[in-house]
Design an enzyme around this catalytic site. Structure first.
Site, mmCIF file in Angstrom:
data_model
loop_
_atom_site.group_PDB
_atom_site.id
_atom_site.type_symbol
_atom_site.label_atom_id
_atom_site.label_comp_id
_atom_site.label_asym_id
_atom_site.label_seq_id
_atom_site.Cartn_x
_atom_site.Cartn_y
_atom_site.Cartn_z
ATOM 1 N N SER A 142 13.703 3.164 11.095
ATOM 2 C CA SER A 142 12.481 2.548 11.606
ATOM 3 C C SER A 142 11.557 3.653 12.108
ATOM 4 O O SER A 142 12.012 4.672 12.641
ATOM 5 C CB SER A 142 12.801 1.607 12.770
ATOM 6 O OG SER A 142 11.600 1.220 13.406
ATOM 7 N N VAL A 143 10.253 3.429 11.987
ATOM 8 C CA VAL A 143 9.292 4.391 12.544
ATOM 9 C C VAL A 143 9.468 4.534 14.057
ATOM 10 O O VAL A 143 9.007 5.516 14.640
ATOM 11 C CB VAL A 143 7.831 3.999 12.220
ATOM 12 C CG1 VAL A 143 7.517 4.278 10.771
ATOM 13 C CG2 VAL A 143 7.539 2.557 12.594
ATOM 14 N N ASP A 192 11.114 3.429 4.567
ATOM 15 C CA ASP A 192 10.942 1.974 4.733
ATOM 16 C C ASP A 192 12.212 1.364 5.299
ATOM 17 O O ASP A 192 13.312 1.619 4.816
ATOM 18 C CB ASP A 192 10.583 1.283 3.409
ATOM 19 C CG ASP A 192 9.796 0.006 3.651
ATOM 20 O OD1 ASP A 192 8.590 -0.018 3.357
ATOM 21 O OD2 ASP A 192 10.391 -0.978 4.170
ATOM 22 N N TYR A 213 -1.544 -7.473 17.117
ATOM 23 C CA TYR A 213 -1.874 -6.612 15.966
ATOM 24 C C TYR A 213 -3.220 -5.909 16.190
ATOM 25 O O TYR A 213 -3.356 -4.704 15.934
ATOM 26 C CB TYR A 213 -1.901 -7.505 14.733
ATOM 27 C CG TYR A 213 -2.138 -6.831 13.416
ATOM 28 C CD1 TYR A 213 -1.109 -6.166 12.750
ATOM 29 C CD2 TYR A 213 -3.383 -6.899 12.796
ATOM 30 C CE1 TYR A 213 -1.328 -5.575 11.512
ATOM 31 C CE2 TYR A 213 -3.610 -6.316 11.563
ATOM 32 C CZ TYR A 213 -2.577 -5.654 10.931
ATOM 33 O OH TYR A 213 -2.804 -5.074 9.701
ATOM 34 N N SER A 226 -1.580 -7.099 -0.519
ATOM 35 C CA SER A 226 -0.140 -6.907 -0.473
ATOM 36 C C SER A 226 0.479 -8.066 0.305
ATOM 37 O O SER A 226 -0.202 -9.014 0.673
ATOM 38 C CB SER A 226 0.200 -5.538 0.096
ATOM 39 O OG SER A 226 -0.698 -5.177 1.096
ATOM 40 N N LYS A 266 -3.767 -1.957 16.373
ATOM 41 C CA LYS A 266 -4.568 -1.311 15.323
ATOM 42 C C LYS A 266 -5.759 -0.550 15.897
ATOM 43 O O LYS A 266 -6.120 0.503 15.372
ATOM 44 C CB LYS A 266 -5.034 -2.347 14.302
ATOM 45 C CG LYS A 266 -3.914 -2.846 13.393
ATOM 46 C CD LYS A 266 -3.201 -1.688 12.728
ATOM 47 C CE LYS A 266 -2.526 -2.044 11.428
ATOM 48 N NZ LYS A 266 -1.742 -0.897 10.893
ATOM 49 N N LEU A 315 0.824 -1.210 0.000
ATOM 50 C CA LEU A 315 0.000 0.000 0.000
ATOM 51 C C LEU A 315 0.858 1.259 0.000
ATOM 52 O O LEU A 315 0.620 2.192 -0.768
ATOM 53 C CB LEU A 315 -0.914 -0.008 1.228
ATOM 54 C CG LEU A 315 -2.080 -1.004 1.168
ATOM 55 C CD1 LEU A 315 -2.724 -1.168 2.543
ATOM 56 C CD2 LEU A 315 -3.121 -0.545 0.150
ATOM 57 N N ALA A 331 -4.681 -5.171 19.029
ATOM 58 C CA ALA A 331 -4.555 -4.146 20.074
ATOM 59 C C ALA A 331 -3.878 -2.901 19.511
ATOM 60 O O ALA A 331 -4.313 -1.773 19.764
ATOM 61 C CB ALA A 331 -3.754 -4.701 21.255
#
Ligand code: NAI
Length: 307
Positions: A74-75, A39, A163, A197, A167, A20, A165
């Protein structure tokens, strides 16, 4: 309608190396944005790193005549991503929090590390990037932020407690930021996408995967990131050519006698009533959250202001 343009705007897309995020980044650039293609380039579980992943998208954007830089942080170090935008382009207008990993396991087998890493990338990662961008958006009186939630967060999914929790946490983060940002024209909204994806394509029939191209999510993300978007605090499901807004709905309010008290048996006796939805009560604010209690107390107490 005039075409939506991002000329003059600087856009961060996290996790833009594939899936995405890649499609968003290319679409933003095609409409004039200067794009930070972030990324880390790790595996879908978040292991390893590969600088060529962000670079290949940046190269593709430039080859198509667009303007982009690659960022491979990394974020989890969101301030570095925002600093790249400031160093290179001097401003930041849009943050699309998209980076993600999965570490699925049934809850009884989920390790502490799998829990924490998924929360760190999705929820804390979005926090880090957005928090670093926020003062710049406030100062310029303009910003657009898109959070990426998931049906797994909204509805739950087997093997995805971490995931889910993270999200749903992103939606909560978005709702408070939407309230705080609106006076400075910073509009925060959330999407719950479906797209074939790498996180899910491998387990899908090929024809279904073709029907769920990232291209069918991108138009909504660009709209929410644009000057044309005037809404905040919305969550929209999007994928396969469908877009729809979600909202909360309150059931019949069962009001018990607080003076005499009420019991678990009273709850059981009124359970069915409480499961019915009259279809006219859709709370949207924290004030609405206390609406039934306020109405009930107003009947019992004199809540009028005293002069
Ligand atoms: P993808 O795996 O194709 O892309 C995610 C990208 O994020 C990868 O390129 C990865 O390298 C990058 N990334 C991972 N950890 C990172 C980190 N710490 N820092 C920077 N980059 C990092 O995934 P996809 O399917 O494109 O998903 C994008 C977002 O949409 C994710 O947040 C995902 O949870 C969410 N989502 C996707 C759905 C789908 O149907 N594909 C369904 C619901 C939500």
């Amino acid at each position: 309608m005039t075409a939506i343009s991002f000329e003059g705007r600087v856009v961060i897309v996290t996790g833009a190396g594939q899936g995405l995020g890649r499609n968003y980044a290319q679409a933003f650039a095609a409409r004039g944005a200067r794009v930070i293609v972030n990324d880390l380039g790790g595996s879908f579980k978040g292991e390893g790193a590969d600088v060529s992943v962000a670079q290949s998208v940046t190269d593709a954007i430039k080859a198509a005549g667009g303007d982009a830089i690659a960022n491979t942080d990394s974020v989890e170090q969101g301030h570095r991503i925002v600093q790249s935008a400031l160093d290179c382009y001097g401003r930041i207008d849009v943050v699309v929090n998209n980076a993600g990993i999965v570490r699925d396991a049934a809850f009884h087998k989920m390790s502490q590390e799998d829990w924490e890493q998924v929360i760190r990338v999705h929820l804390s990662g979005a926090f880090q990037v957005t928090r670093a961008a926020w003062p710049h958006m406030r100062a310029q009186g303009y910003g657009r932020v898109v959070m990426t939630s998931s049906g797994a967060g909204l509805y739950g999914n087997f093997g995805q407690a971490n995931y889910s929790a993270a999200k749903l946490g992103l939606y909560g983060l978005a709702q408070s930021l939407a309230i705080e940002g609106v006076s400075k024209n910073i509009l925060v909204n959330t999407i719950a996408p479906v797209s074939a994806s790498r996180l899910i394509a491998a387990v899908m029939p090929a024809d279904l995967a073709a029907a769920l191209k990232p291209e069918f999510v991108t138009p909504l993300v660009l709209y929410l990131s644009s000057e044309y978007c005037k809404v905040a605090a919305q969550i929209l499901e999007v994928g396969g050519g469908c877009v729809a807004r979600l909202r909360w709905e309150r059931s019949n309010v069962v009001s018990f006698d607080s003076q005499s008290g009420f019991s678990p048996e009273d709850i059981a006796a009124s359970w069915e009533t409480m499961q019915q939805f009259p279809g006219n009560d859709y709370p949207t604010t924290i004030a609405d959250c206390f609406g039934p209690v306020r109405r009930k107390l107003a009947d019992q107490l004199d809540l009028k202001p005293k002069h």
